[in-house]
Design an enzyme around this catalytic site. Structure first.
Site, mmCIF file in Angstrom:
data_model
loop_
_atom_site.group_PDB
_atom_site.id
_atom_site.type_symbol
_atom_site.label_atom_id
_atom_site.label_comp_id
_atom_site.label_asym_id
_atom_site.label_seq_id
_atom_site.Cartn_x
_atom_site.Cartn_y
_atom_site.Cartn_z
ATOM 1 N N LYS A 208 28.241 -8.676 -9.306
ATOM 2 C CA LYS A 208 29.630 -8.304 -9.069
ATOM 3 C C LYS A 208 29.722 -7.274 -7.945
ATOM 4 O O LYS A 208 28.808 -6.472 -7.751
ATOM 5 C CB LYS A 208 30.234 -7.676 -10.333
ATOM 6 C CG LYS A 208 30.371 -8.593 -11.524
ATOM 7 C CD LYS A 208 30.926 -7.829 -12.716
ATOM 8 C CE LYS A 208 31.013 -8.681 -13.959
ATOM 9 N NZ LYS A 208 32.077 -9.708 -13.877
ATOM 10 N N ARG A 282 29.839 -16.582 -22.364
ATOM 11 C CA ARG A 282 29.817 -17.843 -23.114
ATOM 12 C C ARG A 282 28.409 -18.184 -23.598
ATOM 13 O O ARG A 282 28.247 -18.860 -24.616
ATOM 14 C CB ARG A 282 30.390 -18.967 -22.248
ATOM 15 C CG ARG A 282 29.591 -19.286 -21.005
ATOM 16 C CD ARG A 282 30.402 -20.004 -19.944
ATOM 17 N NE ARG A 282 31.390 -19.116 -19.337
ATOM 18 C CZ ARG A 282 32.276 -19.502 -18.427
ATOM 19 N NH1 ARG A 282 32.295 -20.765 -18.013
ATOM 20 N NH2 ARG A 282 33.132 -18.628 -17.919
#
EC number: 3.4.11.23
Length: 432
Positions: A208, A282
């Site tokens: 990020k 996830r």
């Protein structure tokens, strides 16, 4: 001279000198919140934010009109992560006081644990703190908890949690907590609650940018929210057996970290190719949903700060709800409306399950194609790990968990939004 500010509610318009649209005015007795003809709770929360911004550190809610909902609205706006303010209110009847204190206790846990620096909340600490909180609010003898950590995760088949966290020096963990108020150790598990517990998310090798990473201590917000929700439900009298499953890891970069092109083989046989290491939530939730499905519950709810797509769609004021079970979705939306919290449905359909192609595994961990509906494909990915995904499963993509900067209603940091909705939903469904 007292530094405590008395705050009153008023249905009257403020005097002209305070401005045509004045929300707050002052007189010799203290401050007046001008709520309009009907008591507008949003105005109360906005006014409370103003008091905090002005540095008013001690408030007593005085006069008429301060019921549970009005006090609660003020508390939410006045609360500051630095916690230097003091709030007192008029006496309530016993049941109302208990409800207010329960809400505050549950959301304080949620907001505090999300606001803590990642250095203070490693994966195992998150699991431990959550278990301690549930024990603190549950009747004695109703809670057992087990924390599976490090290589034991591999031994028990929890490949996703281990893979995501293996790049960190801080070991990953899965909390398996059992709340059983029935007194029967063989009672069926009625519901399973699964939380994403990424205690810091660097993005891994799909790293990020700093302006997206600076709030990633809050990437365990799903775990904080669902734990707070269970705690409040217990304090409201939840009477069925529920398991809380937190999937806790730190997504970091090192020579041991998950790499693009790696393939994870899950306990249910599904294989997943890693095409983006920043789509890690996830991957850990998949383990939790497999474990939840093994319990054969009537209801599975997962909470996660899962996608930027949900936040782009809804902003900070709503959580996203995705499910194949439309009847259950209506129950969740009803609970949110009753608790005056933001919840909004996003689409989830069978064709979304076909949008996760991989050349080397059953699934990719990100959606493919142009204009991929990221929140929908993330939920579709999770559906492969829920045994009966079309019935009794709700996915909350928690867009409103955390604010990088203050708004007119909330301080910067965690909001606690969703805790009351989850508690309401659990208690209402359990009582059916």
């Amino acid at each position: 001279m007292s530094t405590q500010m008395s705050v009153f509610l008023s249905h009257e318009v403020a005097a002209p000198q305070w401005g045509e649209k004045a929300l707050v005015s002052f007189n010799e007795q203290g401050a007046l919140i001008h709520t309009g003809e009907s008591t507008d709770l949003t105005k109360i929360q906005r006014a409370a934010r103003k008091f905090d911004v002005q540095g008013i550190k001690s408030v007593v809610l005085a006069g008429d009109g301060w019921d549970v909902e009005a006090i609660w609205a003020f508390h939410q706006g006045y609360r500051n992560p630095k916690k230097y303010s003091q709030l007192e209110w008029v006496a309530l009847e016993e049941k109302a006081q208990a409800e207010l204190e329960a809400r505050i206790k549950a959301t304080e846990f949620t907001r505090d644990i999300i606001n803590k620096p990642a250095e203070e909340v490693a994966p195992r600490q998150l699991a431990t703190m959550a278990a301690e909180f549930i024990r603190s609010v549950a009747p004695e003898g109703t809670v057992t908890a087990r924390i599976v950590k490090d290589k034991d995760l591999l031994a028990e088949g929890w490949e996703g949690i281990y893979a995501v966290g293996r790049g960190s020096d801080r070991t990953s963990a899965m909390l398996q907590l059992d709340f059983n108020p029935t007194g029967d150790e063989n009672a069926p598990v009625w519901a399973c609650l699964v939380g994403k517990g990424i205690t810091f998310d660097s993005g891994g090798y799909s790293i990020k940018a700093s302006n997206f990473m600076d709030s990633m201590k809050a990437d365990m917000g799903g775990s904080g929210t669902i734990t707070g929700g269970l705690g409040l439900a217990i304090m409201r009298g939840l009477n069925k057996r529920v398991k809380l499953i937190l999937c806790c890891a730190e997504n970091m970069i090192s020579g041991r970290a998950l790499k693009l092109g790696d393939v994870i083989t899950y306990k249910n046989g599904k294989t997943v190719e890693i095409m983006n290491t920043d789509a890690e939530g996830r991957l850990v939730l998949a383990d939790g949903l497999i474990y939840a499905s093994e319990q054969n519950p009537e209801l599975i709810i997962d909470c996660a700060t899962l996608t930027g797509a949900a936040k782009n769609a809804l902003g900070n004021d709503y959580h996203a709800l995705l499910t194949f079970d439309q009847a259950l979705a209506q129950e969740a939306l009803k609970s949110a409306a009753e608790e005056k919290e933001g919840l909004w449905p996003l689409p989830l359909a069978e064709f979304h399950r076909e949008m996760l192609p991989s050349n080397f595994a059953d699934l990719s961990n990100i959606g493919g194609g142009d204009y991929s509906p990221g929140a929908s494909t993330a939920a579709a990915f999770l559906s492969y790990f829920v045994q009966d995904y079309q019935k009794g499963w709700l996915h909350f993509d928690c867009s409103g968990t955390y604010r990088k900067s203050a708004s007119d209603k909330w301080s910067a940091g965690a909001t606690g939004m969703g805790v009351c909705t989850l508690a309401n939903l659990l208690v209402e469904q359990a009582n059916k």
